[in-house]
Design an enzyme around this catalytic site. Sequence first.
Site, mmCIF file in Angstrom:
data_model
loop_
_atom_site.group_PDB
_atom_site.id
_atom_site.type_symbol
_atom_site.label_atom_id
_atom_site.label_comp_id
_atom_site.label_asym_id
_atom_site.label_seq_id
_atom_site.Cartn_x
_atom_site.Cartn_y
_atom_site.Cartn_z
ATOM 1 N N CYS A 2 26.794 72.782 60.276
ATOM 2 C CA CYS A 2 26.647 74.140 60.390
ATOM 3 C C CYS A 2 26.912 74.578 61.906
ATOM 4 O O CYS A 2 26.480 73.755 62.931
ATOM 5 C CB CYS A 2 25.355 74.773 60.018
ATOM 6 S SG CYS A 2 25.041 74.296 58.185
ATOM 7 N N ARG A 27 33.340 71.930 63.730
ATOM 8 C CA ARG A 27 31.911 71.088 63.290
ATOM 9 C C ARG A 27 31.987 70.908 61.707
ATOM 10 O O ARG A 27 31.210 70.146 61.185
ATOM 11 C CB ARG A 27 30.742 71.921 63.639
ATOM 12 C CG ARG A 27 30.676 72.389 65.398
ATOM 13 C CD ARG A 27 29.458 73.307 65.201
ATOM 14 N NE ARG A 27 28.261 72.760 64.945
ATOM 15 C CZ ARG A 27 27.642 72.071 65.747
ATOM 16 N NH1 ARG A 27 27.745 71.867 67.094
ATOM 17 N NH2 ARG A 27 26.339 71.620 65.351
ATOM 18 N N TRP A 74 27.734 73.933 56.458
ATOM 19 C CA TRP A 74 28.463 72.629 55.665
ATOM 20 C C TRP A 74 27.329 72.394 54.621
ATOM 21 O O TRP A 74 26.017 71.943 55.177
ATOM 22 C CB TRP A 74 28.484 71.845 56.870
ATOM 23 C CG TRP A 74 28.963 70.127 56.520
ATOM 24 C CD1 TRP A 74 30.543 70.204 56.428
ATOM 25 C CD2 TRP A 74 28.343 69.056 56.367
ATOM 26 N NE1 TRP A 74 30.443 68.815 56.224
ATOM 27 C CE2 TRP A 74 29.262 68.194 56.100
ATOM 28 C CE3 TRP A 74 26.932 68.819 56.175
ATOM 29 C CZ2 TRP A 74 28.978 66.949 55.770
ATOM 30 C CZ3 TRP A 74 26.662 67.256 55.691
ATOM 31 C CH2 TRP A 74 27.650 66.416 55.478
ATOM 32 N N ASN A 100 20.948 75.732 61.196
ATOM 33 C CA ASN A 100 21.655 74.424 61.157
ATOM 34 C C ASN A 100 20.426 73.346 60.918
ATOM 35 O O ASN A 100 19.581 73.236 61.898
ATOM 36 C CB ASN A 100 22.452 74.006 62.436
ATOM 37 C CG ASN A 100 22.944 72.658 62.389
ATOM 38 O OD1 ASN A 100 23.262 72.275 61.280
ATOM 39 N ND2 ASN A 100 23.119 72.038 63.520
ATOM 40 N N GLY A 101 20.579 72.407 59.982
ATOM 41 C CA GLY A 101 19.381 71.728 59.782
ATOM 42 C C GLY A 101 19.242 71.440 58.373
ATOM 43 O O GLY A 101 19.723 71.950 57.383
ATOM 44 N N GLU A 481 38.658 50.528 62.870
ATOM 45 C CA GLU A 481 38.885 52.003 63.425
ATOM 46 C C GLU A 481 40.215 52.404 62.825
ATOM 47 O O GLU A 481 40.388 53.721 62.243
ATOM 48 C CB GLU A 481 38.954 51.973 64.801
ATOM 49 C CG GLU A 481 39.235 53.445 65.464
ATOM 50 C CD GLU A 481 38.397 54.397 65.312
ATOM 51 O OE1 GLU A 481 37.439 54.234 64.782
ATOM 52 O OE2 GLU A 481 38.765 55.594 65.509
ATOM 53 N N LYS A 485 40.381 55.975 60.493
ATOM 54 C CA LYS A 485 41.269 57.203 60.971
ATOM 55 C C LYS A 485 41.914 57.547 59.779
ATOM 56 O O LYS A 485 42.070 58.877 59.263
ATOM 57 C CB LYS A 485 42.050 56.737 61.921
ATOM 58 C CG LYS A 485 41.558 56.797 63.451
ATOM 59 C CD LYS A 485 40.982 58.104 63.891
ATOM 60 C CE LYS A 485 39.842 58.333 63.606
ATOM 61 N NZ LYS A 485 38.589 57.862 64.089
ATOM 62 N N GLU A 488 39.739 59.149 56.671
ATOM 63 C CA GLU A 488 38.932 60.347 56.774
ATOM 64 C C GLU A 488 39.773 61.537 57.009
ATOM 65 O O GLU A 488 39.447 62.558 56.903
ATOM 66 C CB GLU A 488 38.092 60.202 57.935
ATOM 67 C CG GLU A 488 38.652 60.166 59.266
ATOM 68 C CD GLU A 488 37.843 60.227 60.864
ATOM 69 O OE1 GLU A 488 36.579 61.034 60.347
ATOM 70 O OE2 GLU A 488 37.981 59.597 61.666
ATOM 71 N N HIS A 504 38.467 35.661 51.299
ATOM 72 C CA HIS A 504 37.025 35.671 50.684
ATOM 73 C C HIS A 504 37.065 36.729 49.838
ATOM 74 O O HIS A 504 35.844 37.165 49.350
ATOM 75 C CB HIS A 504 36.021 35.475 51.677
ATOM 76 C CG HIS A 504 36.158 34.102 52.321
ATOM 77 N ND1 HIS A 504 35.579 33.018 52.255
ATOM 78 C CD2 HIS A 504 36.680 34.131 53.650
ATOM 79 C CE1 HIS A 504 35.668 32.093 53.068
ATOM 80 N NE2 HIS A 504 36.529 32.735 54.091
ATOM 81 N N LYS A 603 32.159 67.090 62.428
ATOM 82 C CA LYS A 603 32.320 66.762 63.829
ATOM 83 C C LYS A 603 31.256 65.794 64.177
ATOM 84 O O LYS A 603 31.306 64.917 64.846
ATOM 85 C CB LYS A 603 32.999 67.611 64.922
ATOM 86 C CG LYS A 603 33.271 66.769 66.172
ATOM 87 C CD LYS A 603 34.260 65.836 66.185
ATOM 88 C CE LYS A 603 34.613 65.295 67.533
ATOM 89 N NZ LYS A 603 35.686 64.169 67.343
HETATM 90 C C1 AGP Z 1 35.259 59.505 63.726
HETATM 91 O O1 AGP Z 1 36.449 59.749 63.665
HETATM 92 C C2 AGP Z 1 34.436 60.360 62.668
HETATM 93 N N1 AGP Z 1 34.392 61.635 62.880
HETATM 94 C C3 AGP Z 1 32.745 59.752 62.752
HETATM 95 O O2 AGP Z 1 32.931 58.564 62.266
HETATM 96 C C4 AGP Z 1 32.068 59.723 64.160
HETATM 97 O O3 AGP Z 1 32.769 58.685 64.943
HETATM 98 C C5 AGP Z 1 30.631 59.492 63.911
HETATM 99 O O4 AGP Z 1 30.028 60.301 63.162
HETATM 100 C C6 AGP Z 1 29.893 59.294 65.006
HETATM 101 O O5 AGP Z 1 30.167 60.448 65.991
HETATM 102 P P1 AGP Z 1 29.432 60.467 67.366
HETATM 103 O O6 AGP Z 1 30.183 59.774 68.187
HETATM 104 O O7 AGP Z 1 29.511 61.916 68.045
HETATM 105 O O8 AGP Z 1 27.944 60.026 67.285
#
Ligand code: AGP
Length: 608
Positions: A2, A27, A74, A100-101, A481, A485, A488, A504, A603
């Site tokens: 949020c 966010r 969110w 937020n929380g 990674e 990418k 997501e 395996h 984010k």
């Molecule tokens: C990565 O593209 C994602 N948005 C997510 O995995 C992110 O890396 C993860 O939430 C960790 O975030 P941070 O580096 O702000 O701790």
Amino acid sequence: MCGIIGYVGGRDVPSVLLGGLWRLEYRGYDSSGIAVISNGELIVRKVPGKLSELEELIKRKPVHGTIGVGHTRWATHGLPQENNTHPLLDCNEEMALVVNGIIENYVALKDELEGKGHIFRSLTDSEVIVHLIEEYLKKGLAEAVKLTVRRLNGNFAFAVISAGERNRLVCARHDAPLICCYNSKEAAVASDISGVVSIFDEVIHIPNDSIVVLGRGKCTITNFQGKEIKVPAQKVSIEVGDIDKGHFPHFMAKEIFEQPKVLHNIVSERIIDSRIHPGDELGLSNDELKKVSRIVIQACGTSWHAGLVGKYLIEKFARIHTEVDISSEFRYRDAVLDSDTLVMAISQSGETADTIAGLREAKVKFLKVLSLVNVVQSSIHRESDGIIEILAGPEIGVASTKAYTAEIVNLYFFALYIGLLRGFVNKAELTKHFTALKKVPVQVEQILQLDAQIKEIAEIFCDSRDFLFLGRGLNYATALEGALKLKEISYINATGYAAGEMKHGPIALIDSKMPIVCINPRSSVYEKMLNNIQEVITRKGIPICIVTRGDRRTRTVSKHSILIPECLEYVSPILSVVPLQLLAYHIATLKGLDVDRPRNLAKSVTVE
Ligand code: AGP
């Protein structure tokens, strides 16, 4: 997660609130709303939808006033529907709250409050806060908030306004981010500085477990026991331009193409007079670093992948046993950590709940924590014994790109720094690494020039249902990674795997429809990786290979090859990931998806 915004002052309040929410929408959210006190009356405008719909509603039904709060939600408890959209109101509709929380003890509190006659309009956990404040409101808003926060378990950051106290914003935080700004004419509170960067040039990072009473020219901060705390304001370190897409269609594109500049800046900051400068807040002396016999890195998502690269680099250059944990596992596994273990947290946002919890788990065991963070004054920055600022600049796109390569470069320097201290790296080797790292910005620039070719590959595979990403050694992390990418932002099922592990299990997935991204730059595992590519081809898989320029062998067997410049093996995870960032970006845009705000994602994951 949020986004919260609050404002009191002479500007047009709905415009300030909406402008702030637009800058906080990265966010992640699914509904939005504002509340304004207009001539002593609380007016609410909220929609179970995007900010564009909220903006339309406010155009249709304008509202004016001198104080207000806004929110992008969110959803955690309660579907994204109007009654669950913030701001949340008390029974008499005199107060508006944005949160937020997660309030972990909300069920018991809700039962208690309903027993006292409170009427709940939402299914959210957060609504208990405004009714608790209502319970204590006779003592004044600030006192009511102080009595309320003592009853809450979980993590929260909130702001509340009351028609009965028109020119005061009261906010509080516990383990969720919140900042505030003020001057003689106006004041504001926000989840992070991007919400108010266009108005203020000084910011106060609200300490954890604090309550703030904000007004024009007024900012009183107390702890939860009511003791006043003096917190100096800091210069705002970002500009509006930093959080603006510029000529790019998406923040993610901007941030991918910013990498040469970012990496150049990092290398310039880290190599000063031919020596490594690890940063001004390392927090540990060289003697303390020399005593470290084990390192445990804990992080989430992309930052965890950077940690995996860091492991290889630290073990290679510093010969220190290094483990890498996913924070959500580390925080609950009661790890064996003895006095000469250094715990490291890696976090772009510095607000990831699981990583903060992992950091605290280490501190409870009296261990030093050294963290790599991008957002200064974030919770992880403030709670670590030392930090290495990754210097990537604000990263807005939910899919982390420049922060990832920045984290790797900083880990590279850190590994060399400790290796030097421990006598495992000599001057000649250092010069070799410096030379390689100084080339990286130009090499990334060269790879970015392959954008059109990578887009063509994306056009071929954008309708694929599954992808497999394979890598070895340092580029096992690259495979993970690249898969993250893609999944997501395109929602395609993409799996990253250690190539040596393919036989395996995952090899059963391979068929003539499956694209397999194989990361095979020149390296100590090149031959092994080439064998794996052959295995892929034998099963009619379609290899898309990341290879070093001049590598004809891989190119002859690979249907699609993306060439990266010759580099040291240790540099290859930085260069190899860039084509994968572009591949994911183009596939997602070709599918017409919201690249910067992918569904369900945030984010910064500030809840566990
Ligand atoms: C990565 O593209 C994602 N948005 C997510 O995995 C992110 O890396 C993860 O939430 C960790 O975030 P941070 O580096 O702000 O701790």
